[in-house]
Design a protein around this motif. Structure first.
Motif, PDB file in Angstrom:
ATOM      1  N   THR A   1       0.811  -1.217   0.000  1.00 38.13           N
ATOM      2  CA  THR A   1       0.000   0.000   0.000  1.00 38.13           C
ATOM      3  C   THR A   1       0.847   1.272   0.000  1.00 38.13           C
ATOM      4  OG1 THR A   1      -0.226  -0.305   2.396  1.00 38.13           O
ATOM      5  CG2 THR A   1      -2.076  -0.996   1.029  1.00 38.13           C
ATOM      6  N   SER A   2       2.142   1.141   0.272  1.00 35.77           N
ATOM      7  CA  SER A   2       3.064   2.280   0.158  1.00 35.77           C
ATOM      8  C   SER A   2       4.477   1.727   0.021  1.00 35.77           C
ATOM      9  CB  SER A   2       2.953   3.214   1.368  1.00 35.77           C
ATOM     10  OG  SER A   2       3.248   2.533   2.570  1.00 35.77           O
ATOM     11  N   SER A   3       5.435   2.615  -0.172  1.00 30.97           N
ATOM     12  CA  SER A   3       6.820   2.175  -0.345  1.00 30.97           C
ATOM     13  C   SER A   3       7.495   1.995   1.013  1.00 30.97           C
ATOM     14  CB  SER A   3       7.607   3.190  -1.170  1.00 30.97           C
ATOM     15  OG  SER A   3       8.992   2.882  -1.147  1.00 30.97           O
ATOM     16  N   PRO A   4       8.196   0.878   1.215  1.00 29.47           N
ATOM     17  CA  PRO A   4       8.909   0.677   2.486  1.00 29.47           C
ATOM     18  C   PRO A   4      10.133   1.578   2.613  1.00 29.47           C
ATOM     19  CG  PRO A   4       9.429  -1.090   0.963  1.00 29.47           C
ATOM     20  CD  PRO A   4       8.348  -0.272   0.308  1.00 29.47           C
ATOM     21  N   LEU A   5      10.516   2.228   1.527  1.00 27.42           N
ATOM     22  CA  LEU A   5      11.717   3.058   1.530  1.00 27.42           C
ATOM     23  C   LEU A   5      11.413   4.525   1.801  1.00 27.42           C
ATOM     24  CD1 LEU A   5      13.599   1.405  -1.465  1.00 27.42           C
ATOM     25  CD2 LEU A   5      13.627   0.793   0.956  1.00 27.42           C
ATOM     26  N   GLU A   6      10.172   4.812   2.153  1.00 28.47           N
ATOM     27  CA  GLU A   6       9.797   6.168   2.543  1.00 28.47           C
ATOM     28  C   GLU A   6       9.779   6.270   4.067  1.00 28.47           C
ATOM     29  OE1 GLU A   6       5.965   6.748   0.876  1.00 28.47           O
ATOM     30  OE2 GLU A   6       6.661   6.860  -1.203  1.00 28.47           O
ATOM     31  N   ASN A   7      10.041   7.455   4.572  1.00 29.02           N
ATOM     32  CA  ASN A   7       9.938   7.674   6.016  1.00 29.02           C
ATOM     33  C   ASN A   7       8.466   7.823   6.377  1.00 29.02           C
ATOM     34  OD1 ASN A   7      12.724   7.688   6.686  1.00 29.02           O
ATOM     35  ND2 ASN A   7      12.918   9.729   5.804  1.00 29.02           N
ATOM     36  N   SER A   8       7.917   6.811   7.008  1.00 23.15           N
ATOM     37  CA  SER A   8       6.492   6.829   7.326  1.00 23.15           C
ATOM     38  C   SER A   8       6.232   5.957   8.541  1.00 23.15           C
ATOM     39  CB  SER A   8       5.676   6.315   6.133  1.00 23.15           C
ATOM     40  OG  SER A   8       4.314   6.188   6.472  1.00 23.15           O
ATOM     41  N   ASP A   9       5.206   6.326   9.292  1.00 20.27           N
ATOM     42  CA  ASP A   9       4.822   5.501  10.435  1.00 20.27           C
ATOM     43  C   ASP A   9       3.785   4.455  10.040  1.00 20.27           C
ATOM     44  OD1 ASP A   9       2.761   7.225   9.929  1.00 20.27           O
ATOM     45  OD2 ASP A   9       2.451   7.838  12.017  1.00 20.27           O
ATOM     46  N   LYS A  10       3.400   4.444   8.767  1.00 26.05           N
ATOM     47  CA  LYS A  10       2.416   3.476   8.287  1.00 26.05           C
ATOM     48  C   LYS A  10       3.088   2.146   7.968  1.00 26.05           C
ATOM     49  CE  LYS A  10      -0.620   7.006   6.277  1.00 26.05           C
ATOM     50  NZ  LYS A  10      -1.602   6.902   7.368  1.00 26.05           N
ATOM     51  N   ASN A  11       2.290   1.089   7.964  1.00 26.50           N
ATOM     52  CA  ASN A  11       2.767  -0.225   7.560  1.00 26.50           C
ATOM     53  C   ASN A  11       2.747  -0.274   6.034  1.00 26.50           C
ATOM     54  OD1 ASN A  11       2.982  -3.018   6.891  1.00 26.50           O
ATOM     55  ND2 ASN A  11       2.246  -3.573   8.928  1.00 26.50           N
ATOM     56  N   SER A  12       3.922  -0.350   5.417  1.00 21.86           N
ATOM     57  CA  SER A  12       3.987  -0.281   3.955  1.00 21.86           C
ATOM     58  C   SER A  12       3.471  -1.552   3.289  1.00 21.86           C
ATOM     59  CB  SER A  12       5.421  -0.002   3.501  1.00 21.86           C
ATOM     60  OG  SER A  12       6.276  -1.088   3.802  1.00 21.86           O
ATOM     61  N   ILE A  13       3.476  -2.672   4.012  1.00 17.81           N
ATOM     62  CA  ILE A  13       2.948  -3.913   3.442  1.00 17.81           C
ATOM     63  C   ILE A  13       1.435  -3.813   3.299  1.00 17.81           C
ATOM     64  CG2 ILE A  13       2.639  -6.399   3.779  1.00 17.81           C
ATOM     65  CD1 ILE A  13       5.294  -6.418   5.299  1.00 17.81           C
ATOM     66  N   LEU A  14       0.782  -3.399   4.369  1.00 19.31           N
ATOM     67  CA  LEU A  14      -0.674  -3.275   4.329  1.00 19.31           C
ATOM     68  C   LEU A  14      -1.152  -2.245   5.339  1.00 19.31           C
ATOM     69  CD1 LEU A  14      -3.516  -4.121   3.446  1.00 19.31           C
ATOM     70  CD2 LEU A  14      -3.397  -5.998   5.097  1.00 19.31           C
ATOM     71  N   ASP A  15      -1.661  -1.146   4.828  1.00 15.26           N
ATOM     72  CA  ASP A  15      -2.391  -0.185   5.643  1.00 15.26           C
ATOM     73  C   ASP A  15      -3.852  -0.289   5.204  1.00 15.26           C
ATOM     74  OD1 ASP A  15      -3.722   2.573   6.048  1.00 15.26           O
ATOM     75  OD2 ASP A  15      -1.923   2.707   7.301  1.00 15.26           O
ATOM     76  N   VAL A  16      -4.696  -0.795   6.079  1.00 14.52           N
ATOM     77  CA  VAL A  16      -6.070  -1.132   5.698  1.00 14.52           C
ATOM     78  C   VAL A  16      -6.851   0.099   5.244  1.00 14.52           C
ATOM     79  CG1 VAL A  16      -8.251  -2.132   6.477  1.00 14.52           C
ATOM     80  CG2 VAL A  16      -6.087  -3.159   7.192  1.00 14.52           C
ATOM     81  N   ASN A  17      -6.640   1.232   5.882  1.00 18.31           N
ATOM     82  CA  ASN A  17      -7.369   2.442   5.489  1.00 18.31           C
ATOM     83  C   ASN A  17      -6.988   2.893   4.080  1.00 18.31           C
ATOM     84  OD1 ASN A  17      -8.846   2.686   7.878  1.00 18.31           O
ATOM     85  ND2 ASN A  17      -7.201   3.808   8.902  1.00 18.31           N
ATOM     86  N   ILE A  18      -5.702   2.816   3.760  1.00 12.49           N
ATOM     87  CA  ILE A  18      -5.263   3.159   2.400  1.00 12.49           C
ATOM     88  C   ILE A  18      -5.881   2.195   1.399  1.00 12.49           C
ATOM     89  CG2 ILE A  18      -3.281   3.259   0.843  1.00 12.49           C
ATOM     90  CD1 ILE A  18      -1.598   4.264   3.173  1.00 12.49           C
TER      91      ILE A  18
ATOM     92  N   LEU B   1      15.994  -3.362   3.117  1.00  8.39           N
ATOM     93  CA  LEU B   1      15.073  -4.348   3.666  1.00  8.39           C
ATOM     94  C   LEU B   1      15.805  -5.620   4.072  1.00  8.39           C
ATOM     95  CD1 LEU B   1      12.093  -4.090   1.139  1.00  8.39           C
ATOM     96  CD2 LEU B   1      12.305  -3.002   3.374  1.00  8.39           C
ATOM     97  N   ILE B   2      15.392  -6.185   5.203  1.00  6.44           N
ATOM     98  CA  ILE B   2      15.828  -7.515   5.612  1.00  6.44           C
ATOM     99  C   ILE B   2      14.577  -8.379   5.685  1.00  6.44           C
ATOM    100  CG2 ILE B   2      16.930  -8.910   7.390  1.00  6.44           C
ATOM    101  CD1 ILE B   2      18.536  -6.497   8.233  1.00  6.44           C
ATOM    102  N   ASN B   3      14.547  -9.419   4.888  1.00  5.78           N
ATOM    103  CA  ASN B   3      13.343 -10.228   4.755  1.00  5.78           C
ATOM    104  C   ASN B   3      13.070 -11.073   5.998  1.00  5.78           C
ATOM    105  OD1 ASN B   3      11.110 -11.247   3.245  1.00  5.78           O
ATOM    106  ND2 ASN B   3      12.277 -13.104   2.805  1.00  5.78           N
ATOM    107  N   ALA B   4      11.794 -11.287   6.246  1.00  7.32           N
ATOM    108  CA  ALA B   4      11.301 -12.268   7.227  1.00  7.32           C
ATOM    109  C   ALA B   4      11.663 -11.957   8.675  1.00  7.32           C
ATOM    110  CB  ALA B   4      11.783 -13.671   6.861  1.00  7.32           C
ATOM    111  N   LEU B   5      11.777 -10.696   9.027  1.00  8.48           N
ATOM    112  CA  LEU B   5      11.972 -10.349  10.437  1.00  8.48           C
ATOM    113  C   LEU B   5      10.619 -10.241  11.131  1.00  8.48           C
ATOM    114  CD1 LEU B   5      14.828  -7.687  10.655  1.00  8.48           C
ATOM    115  CD2 LEU B   5      14.957 -10.176  10.609  1.00  8.48           C
ATOM    116  N   SER B   6      10.619 -10.499  12.433  1.00  7.60           N
ATOM    117  CA  SER B   6       9.416 -10.340  13.248  1.00  7.60           C
ATOM    118  C   SER B   6       9.771  -9.525  14.485  1.00  7.60           C
ATOM    119  CB  SER B   6       8.855 -11.702  13.658  1.00  7.60           C
ATOM    120  OG  SER B   6       9.729 -12.338  14.574  1.00  7.60           O
ATOM    121  N   LYS B   7       8.760  -9.153  15.235  1.00  5.88           N
ATOM    122  CA  LYS B   7       8.999  -8.361  16.445  1.00  5.88           C
ATOM    123  C   LYS B   7       9.873  -9.116  17.446  1.00  5.88           C
ATOM    124  CE  LYS B   7       4.604  -5.943  15.902  1.00  5.88           C
ATOM    125  NZ  LYS B   7       3.210  -5.813  16.396  1.00  5.88           N
ATOM    126  N   LYS B   8       9.788 -10.436  17.433  1.00  5.41           N
ATOM    127  CA  LYS B   8      10.611 -11.238  18.343  1.00  5.41           C
ATOM    128  C   LYS B   8      12.100 -11.052  18.060  1.00  5.41           C
ATOM    129  CE  LYS B   8       7.335 -14.937  19.474  1.00  5.41           C
ATOM    130  NZ  LYS B   8       7.088 -16.406  19.420  1.00  5.41           N
TER     131      LYS B   8
END
Length: 327
Positions: free
Chosen positions: A189-206, A243-250
């Motif tokens: 839903t947006s670019s991960p390379l932009e400075n944003s507080d949104k989730n670039s993979i999926l922002d439901v409102n966008i 980007l580093i693939n497949a990271l999680s909060k853990k």
């Protein structure tokens, strides 16, 4: 009395119909270069309710003004998916820039030939469908659509294609592809390379804003692709990102990291982390998708389109372990 009974049963049937939850068959994309499944992936795939595995065969790009396949699949001897393979090919948008008619025919023939070669080489059981993935634009739409028609003519297969959010919202400019079925990509839903507080993979409102009029889209058969992948966005001192693939909060639970927020940490010590050398002061923002986010998307789409299947991107043990895929 008979009339009252009929009225009563009619009311019960109506109540049942209104309360009945729409269920969706589901399957997966497989987007690795080497065809191989570990035990977790095999189990997850066997439990999926669609008879297909949407498998990337190769990419196509235009390099030095020449069409070239990139990252063609290889196969492990143990690969037995137990599903029919849907060959899927990603083509860069620039491949169709300034393409000539004879080149369009050549491209369609070349892609189909390579697909057939891989099917024969690896003894793959395939469906009658070929899926094309391309982020076409207003400038390439006509040539891309000609290619889709040519591929159908050459192959005799059902040709389907992916559909991105902007291609729905801006359909007057990007056009309607000449296919009977599309796969709606409900992510990026947006670019991960932009400075944003949104989730670039999926922002439901966008996503909802882009798809507010999807019920008016001329192609009626729409399948839904949902994200289950995750990554970490690393930002250095110059505000450059990677980007580093497949990271999680853990993965942020590290004594050499200082937690800034629930999904962001600062590196406290230079070193190798997740296969990358990161300096002190770098930040790592993890983006992943929750079940509630996906549920929100599914419920929104159920009010817009009906009887859709779900294809999750992508089948990888890092993303499928302990996940619920039923909606």
């Amino acid at each position: 009395m008979k009339f009252l009974k009929l009225l009563f049963f009619g009311f019960i049937f109506l109540m049942f119909s209104c309360s009945k939850k729409e269920s969706h068959s589901y399957g997966f994309y497989y987007w690795k270069t080497r065809l191989a499944l570990n035990d977790t992936e095999k189990k997850t795939l066997n439990q999926s309710t669609l008879p297909y595995l949407y498998t990337r065969f190769f990419d196509v790009d235009k390099i030095a003004n020449t069409f070239q396949p990139v990252g063609a699949i290889t196969k492990d001897k143990s690969f037995e998916p137990g599903k029919k393979i849907v060959p899927t090919v990603f083509i860069t948008n620039r491949t169709f820039l300034y393409i000539k008619k004879d080149e369009t025919i050549f491209l369609a023939k070349s892609i189909y030939t390579l697909i057939q070669k891989k099917i024969a080489e690896y003894h793959l059981i395939t469906s009658s469908e070929i899926q094309i993935d391309c982020d076409w634009t207003a400038g390439t739409r006509n040539d891309y659509f000609k290619f889709l028609k040519e591929l159908k003519k050459i192959s005799g297969k059902e040709i389907t294609c992916t559909l991105r959010l902007h291609q729905i919202k801006d359909k007057a400019q990007t056009g309607i592809p000449p296919v009977e079925k599309v796969y709606l990509m409900c992510y990026s839903t947006s670019s991960p390379l932009e400075n944003s507080d949104k989730n670039s993979i999926l922002d439901v409102n966008i996503l909802k804003s882009y798809l507010s009029k999807i019920d008016e889209y001329p192609i009626r058969k729409i399948e839904v692709a949902l994200p289950i992948y995750s990554w970490g966005i690393v930002t250095n001192h110059l505000e450059k990102h990677k980007l580093i693939n497949a990271l999680s909060k853990k993965d942020l639970e590290n004594p050499n990291f200082k937690r800034i927020s629930e999904n962001t940490a600062e590196v406290l010590k230079d070193g190798f982390y997740f296969g990358h050398y990161l300096n002190k002061g770098f930040t790592i923002k993890v983006e992943e998708i929750s079940y509630d986010q996906l549920k929100d998307v599914v419920q929104f789409l159920e009010n817009k389109i009906h009887n859709f299947n779900i294809i999750y991107y992508q089948l990888d043990s890092k993303f499928v372990l302990n996940k619920d895929f039923k909606f």
